[in-house]
Design a protein around this motif. Structure first.
Motif, PDB file in Angstrom:
ATOM      1  N   ILE A 285       0.842  -1.201  -0.059  1.00  0.00           N
ATOM      2  CA  ILE A 285       0.141   0.094  -0.001  1.00  0.00           C
ATOM      3  C   ILE A 285       0.960   1.373  -0.168  1.00  0.00           C
ATOM      4  O   ILE A 285       0.450   2.273  -0.638  1.00  0.00           O
ATOM      5  CB  ILE A 285      -1.034   0.094   1.084  1.00  0.00           C
ATOM      6  N   SER A 286       2.014   1.089   0.534  1.00  0.00           N
ATOM      7  CA  SER A 286       3.080   2.307   0.645  1.00  0.00           C
ATOM      8  C   SER A 286       3.439   2.507  -0.746  1.00  0.00           C
ATOM      9  O   SER A 286       3.551   3.657  -1.240  1.00  0.00           O
ATOM     10  CB  SER A 286       3.968   2.010   1.322  1.00  0.00           C
ATOM     11  N   ILE A 287       3.860   1.565  -1.623  1.00  0.00           N
ATOM     12  CA  ILE A 287       4.279   1.638  -3.033  1.00  0.00           C
ATOM     13  C   ILE A 287       3.038   2.260  -3.806  1.00  0.00           C
ATOM     14  O   ILE A 287       3.428   3.200  -4.409  1.00  0.00           O
ATOM     15  CB  ILE A 287       4.901   0.353  -3.505  1.00  0.00           C
ATOM     16  N   PHE A 288       2.131   1.587  -3.885  1.00  0.00           N
ATOM     17  CA  PHE A 288       0.690   2.080  -4.659  1.00  0.00           C
ATOM     18  C   PHE A 288       0.553   3.367  -4.176  1.00  0.00           C
ATOM     19  O   PHE A 288       0.105   4.149  -4.925  1.00  0.00           O
ATOM     20  CB  PHE A 288      -0.300   1.256  -4.581  1.00  0.00           C
ATOM     21  N   GLY A 289       0.601   3.936  -3.079  1.00  0.00           N
ATOM     22  CA  GLY A 289       0.283   5.136  -2.519  1.00  0.00           C
ATOM     23  C   GLY A 289       1.302   6.377  -2.918  1.00  0.00           C
ATOM     24  O   GLY A 289       0.946   7.290  -3.251  1.00  0.00           O
ATOM     25  N   MET A 290       2.457   5.622  -2.917  1.00  0.00           N
ATOM     26  CA  MET A 290       3.385   6.858  -3.547  1.00  0.00           C
ATOM     27  C   MET A 290       3.372   7.094  -5.057  1.00  0.00           C
ATOM     28  O   MET A 290       3.455   8.234  -5.611  1.00  0.00           O
ATOM     29  CB  MET A 290       4.811   6.258  -3.229  1.00  0.00           C
ATOM     30  N   ILE A 291       2.752   6.028  -5.689  1.00  0.00           N
ATOM     31  CA  ILE A 291       2.795   6.150  -7.174  1.00  0.00           C
ATOM     32  C   ILE A 291       1.186   6.942  -7.532  1.00  0.00           C
ATOM     33  O   ILE A 291       1.403   7.853  -8.372  1.00  0.00           O
ATOM     34  CB  ILE A 291       2.649   4.557  -8.048  1.00  0.00           C
ATOM     35  N   GLN A 293       0.080   9.210  -5.455  1.00  0.00           N
ATOM     36  CA  GLN A 293       0.470  10.686  -5.156  1.00  0.00           C
ATOM     37  C   GLN A 293       0.918  11.431  -6.295  1.00  0.00           C
ATOM     38  O   GLN A 293       0.751  12.564  -6.501  1.00  0.00           O
ATOM     39  CB  GLN A 293       1.283  10.597  -3.796  1.00  0.00           C
ATOM     40  N   PHE A 294       1.970  10.639  -6.818  1.00  0.00           N
ATOM     41  CA  PHE A 294       2.770  11.293  -7.889  1.00  0.00           C
ATOM     42  C   PHE A 294       1.949  11.591  -9.055  1.00  0.00           C
ATOM     43  O   PHE A 294       2.030  12.620  -9.680  1.00  0.00           O
ATOM     44  CB  PHE A 294       3.845  10.505  -8.197  1.00  0.00           C
ATOM     45  N   LEU A 295       1.341  10.561  -9.685  1.00  0.00           N
ATOM     46  CA  LEU A 295       0.331  10.543 -10.746  1.00  0.00           C
ATOM     47  C   LEU A 295      -0.590  11.610 -10.617  1.00  0.00           C
ATOM     48  O   LEU A 295      -1.008  12.313 -11.694  1.00  0.00           O
ATOM     49  CB  LEU A 295      -0.078   9.240 -11.177  1.00  0.00           C
ATOM     50  N   ALA A 296      -1.173  11.622  -9.510  1.00  0.00           N
ATOM     51  CA  ALA A 296      -2.539  12.499  -9.263  1.00  0.00           C
ATOM     52  C   ALA A 296      -2.081  14.137  -9.529  1.00  0.00           C
ATOM     53  O   ALA A 296      -3.127  14.756  -9.728  1.00  0.00           O
ATOM     54  CB  ALA A 296      -3.179  12.273  -7.855  1.00  0.00           C
ATOM     55  N   LYS A 297      -0.865  14.352  -9.594  1.00  0.00           N
ATOM     56  CA  LYS A 297      -0.561  15.752  -9.510  1.00  0.00           C
ATOM     57  C   LYS A 297      -0.585  16.366 -11.054  1.00  0.00           C
ATOM     58  O   LYS A 297      -0.539  17.375 -11.250  1.00  0.00           O
ATOM     59  CB  LYS A 297       1.012  16.002  -8.988  1.00  0.00           C
ATOM     60  N   PHE A 300      -1.664  13.945 -17.060  1.00  0.00           N
ATOM     61  CA  PHE A 300      -1.543  12.637 -17.686  1.00  0.00           C
ATOM     62  C   PHE A 300      -1.544  11.486 -16.718  1.00  0.00           C
ATOM     63  O   PHE A 300      -2.090  10.678 -16.940  1.00  0.00           O
ATOM     64  CB  PHE A 300      -0.189  12.480 -18.559  1.00  0.00           C
ATOM     65  N   GLY A 301      -0.962  11.821 -15.528  1.00  0.00           N
ATOM     66  CA  GLY A 301      -1.175  10.829 -14.588  1.00  0.00           C
ATOM     67  C   GLY A 301      -2.561  10.533 -14.014  1.00  0.00           C
ATOM     68  O   GLY A 301      -2.967   9.466 -13.819  1.00  0.00           O
ATOM     69  N   ARG A 302      -3.446  11.387 -13.745  1.00  0.00           N
ATOM     70  CA  ARG A 302      -4.618  11.590 -13.562  1.00  0.00           C
ATOM     71  C   ARG A 302      -5.502  10.677 -14.494  1.00  0.00           C
ATOM     72  O   ARG A 302      -6.426   9.620 -14.198  1.00  0.00           O
ATOM     73  CB  ARG A 302      -5.355  12.736 -13.328  1.00  0.00           C
ATOM     74  N   SER A 303      -5.165  10.825 -15.936  1.00  0.00           N
ATOM     75  CA  SER A 303      -5.807  10.052 -16.883  1.00  0.00           C
ATOM     76  C   SER A 303      -5.587   8.730 -16.881  1.00  0.00           C
ATOM     77  O   SER A 303      -6.406   7.774 -17.141  1.00  0.00           O
ATOM     78  CB  SER A 303      -5.292  10.597 -18.185  1.00  0.00           C
ATOM     79  N   LEU A 304      -4.270   8.366 -16.278  1.00  0.00           N
ATOM     80  CA  LEU A 304      -4.009   6.764 -16.387  1.00  0.00           C
ATOM     81  C   LEU A 304      -4.698   6.103 -15.051  1.00  0.00           C
ATOM     82  O   LEU A 304      -5.171   5.094 -15.296  1.00  0.00           O
ATOM     83  CB  LEU A 304      -2.223   6.908 -15.977  1.00  0.00           C
ATOM     84  N   LEU A 305      -4.460   6.884 -14.020  1.00  0.00           N
ATOM     85  CA  LEU A 305      -5.204   6.526 -12.742  1.00  0.00           C
ATOM     86  C   LEU A 305      -6.483   6.427 -12.940  1.00  0.00           C
ATOM     87  O   LEU A 305      -7.238   5.111 -12.523  1.00  0.00           O
ATOM     88  CB  LEU A 305      -5.169   7.486 -11.533  1.00  0.00           C
ATOM     89  N   LEU A 306      -7.404   7.021 -13.690  1.00  0.00           N
ATOM     90  CA  LEU A 306      -8.741   7.069 -14.144  1.00  0.00           C
ATOM     91  C   LEU A 306      -9.144   5.817 -15.115  1.00  0.00           C
ATOM     92  O   LEU A 306     -10.032   5.352 -14.846  1.00  0.00           O
ATOM     93  CB  LEU A 306      -9.480   8.232 -14.554  1.00  0.00           C
TER      94      LEU A 306
END
Length: 434
Positions: A285-291, A293-297, A300-306
């Protein structure tokens, strides 16, 4: 002005709305109340089909339930919906995008409003923009009426009432698990993931928003509760403890501020955590959490997350809704540990000169936190607003649930409907090394 209906369930064909529907049918008509209710959404056929299926599933006659057509993108339709009922139960999220038009219509038409938002920016913005007008109209607007954040916020109210003395600080620990053999597949609906992505992306908005909303600082009370930001073992419960990223702490702090400013009660210091049973889970959960947090900024990262929630949440979230078997096996508990003093001081702002001498613990637990317990909390909260107006804060306003329902029977109603509040123990610390 007389209203045709007591309650309208708006967004009834959405994932949360579908789970709320059989419960509103159950809670609206009992030995002690007979409330008129309807459903609302964009598509008449979908609403009627949903009512027909619910009637088959529950055996409750629903053919006469009114169907209202309303769309968050059609202001007139929201106004007409709000005119028809005493309270709107709003299940249309993410509330960052779809919440305010419904709140606005309700406040303007003198209609109460509850929702299950766990989005601090939305909730605090609604308080800033609509609190004064809601008070003028005598309207209650209450968010966080689901798993976020009734167990924790009302849990703290419950703890304060059971604590004979002055409560200084509370630490909460949330746990969730599956009863019996685990079922594969996503555990939470996609809308919650979407809210989390945009919430983190716009987290910086909160500082400026809170500066405008909370113009004065609360006094600093001692001893100060220290936050623990790294994974650690709990002295109270088994497992690894991490800071809880949800809205509970912000919601609870808003309630405590209101208790201090309006009722002259000492505000309780709060930290919120969740528990994982294995260090491997903590690592993942720490690894996924860091990824995350980074992408949500970034856009492009938000589009990947969504687009790929399964890949970025280890399968916990998905665009496909969780199975009924999965959510029915889900269980949760929120355990609270509070410290304070047996003695009460004369003035709310007085400081104690001795360490806390009393410990109390309580547990709130239930099943299906995302959709079962959430819908129970949501609908009983709505019913409480319209059936116990004399026990609500005077004059209306935009409130968190802990402050809004502190003097009502909501905790007792929840206890009767499988969301239970229990004191675990009280302990005298005066003879302990502390």
């Amino acid at each position: 002005m007389p209203r045709d209906l007591d309650i309208i369930l708006f967004g009834a064909t959405g994932f949360t709305g579908k789970h709320a529907l059989p419960l509103i049918a159950k809670f609206a008509k009992t030995k002690t109340r007979n409330l008129a209710w309807g459903v609302a959404g964009r598509t008449e056929k979908k609403l009627k089909d949903l009512l027909e299926q619910c009637e088959k599933d529950t055996g409750t006659p629903l053919s006469d339930v009114p169907v209202i057509i309303a769309d968050v993108e059609n202001e007139k339709s929201l106004t007409e919906m709000a005119k028809k009922a005493r309270i709107i139960v709003n299940c249309c999220g993410p509330y960052r995008f779809f919440g305010e038009p419904v709140v606005k219509a309700c406040v303007e038409e003198g209609t109460h409003h509850v929702d299950v938002s766990g989005e601090p920016q939305y909730m605090e913005r609604m308080q800033l923009k609509y609190n004064e007008k809601a008070r003028e109209k005598g309207v209650y607007v209450i968010s966080a009426c689901g798993f976020d954040s009734i167990p924790s916020d009302l849990g703290l109210v419950f703890l304060q009432k059971k604590f004979d003395g002055t409560l200084n600080s509370v630490v909460t620990y949330m746990e969730s698990w599956e009863e019996g053999q685990a079922v594969s597949g996503p555990a939470i609906n996609y809308g919650t993931w979407e809210s989390a992505v945009y919430g983190l992306a716009h987290a910086q908005e909160l500082r400026a928003l809170r500066k405008e909303l909370f113009t004065t600082r609360l006094p600093s009370f001692k001893p100060k509760l220290q936050a623990k930001t790294v994974p650690h073992k709990s002295e109270h419960l088994e497992g690894w403890v991490l800071p809880f990223p949800g809205a509970d702490r912000s919601v609870m702090k808003r309630s405590q501020r209101l208790f201090y400013e309006k009722d002259q009660k000492r505000p309780v210091q709060i930290e919120t955590y969740f528990i994982l049973k294995s260090f491997w889970s903590v690592f993942l959960i720490s690894i996924f959490g860091m990824i995350f947090q980074f992408l949500a900024k970034f856009d492009f990262g938000r589009s990947l997350l969504l687009k790929y929630p399964e890949k970025f949440s280890a399968g916990f979230f998905s665009r496909q809704p969780p199975s009924e078997e999965k959510i029915e096996k889900a269980r949760f508990s929120v355990t609270l540990f509070g410290e304070g003093w047996k003695e009460k001081l004369a003035d709310v702002n007085d400081q104690y000169s001795t360490p806390p001498d009393k410990l109390i613990s309580a547990k709130i637990k239930g099943s299906n936190p995302g959709y079962g317990a959430t819908c129970v909390c949501l609908l009983l909260a709505a019913i409480t607003v319209i059936t116990e107006p004399e026990k609500m804060p005077s004059g209306g306003g935009v409130y968190p649930p802990g402050y809004a329902f502190a003097n009502t029977s909501l905790i007792e109603q929840l206890n009767e409907n499988e969301v239970t509040f229990d004191v675990l123990f009280e302990k005298d610390l005066s003879d302990s090394k502390h």
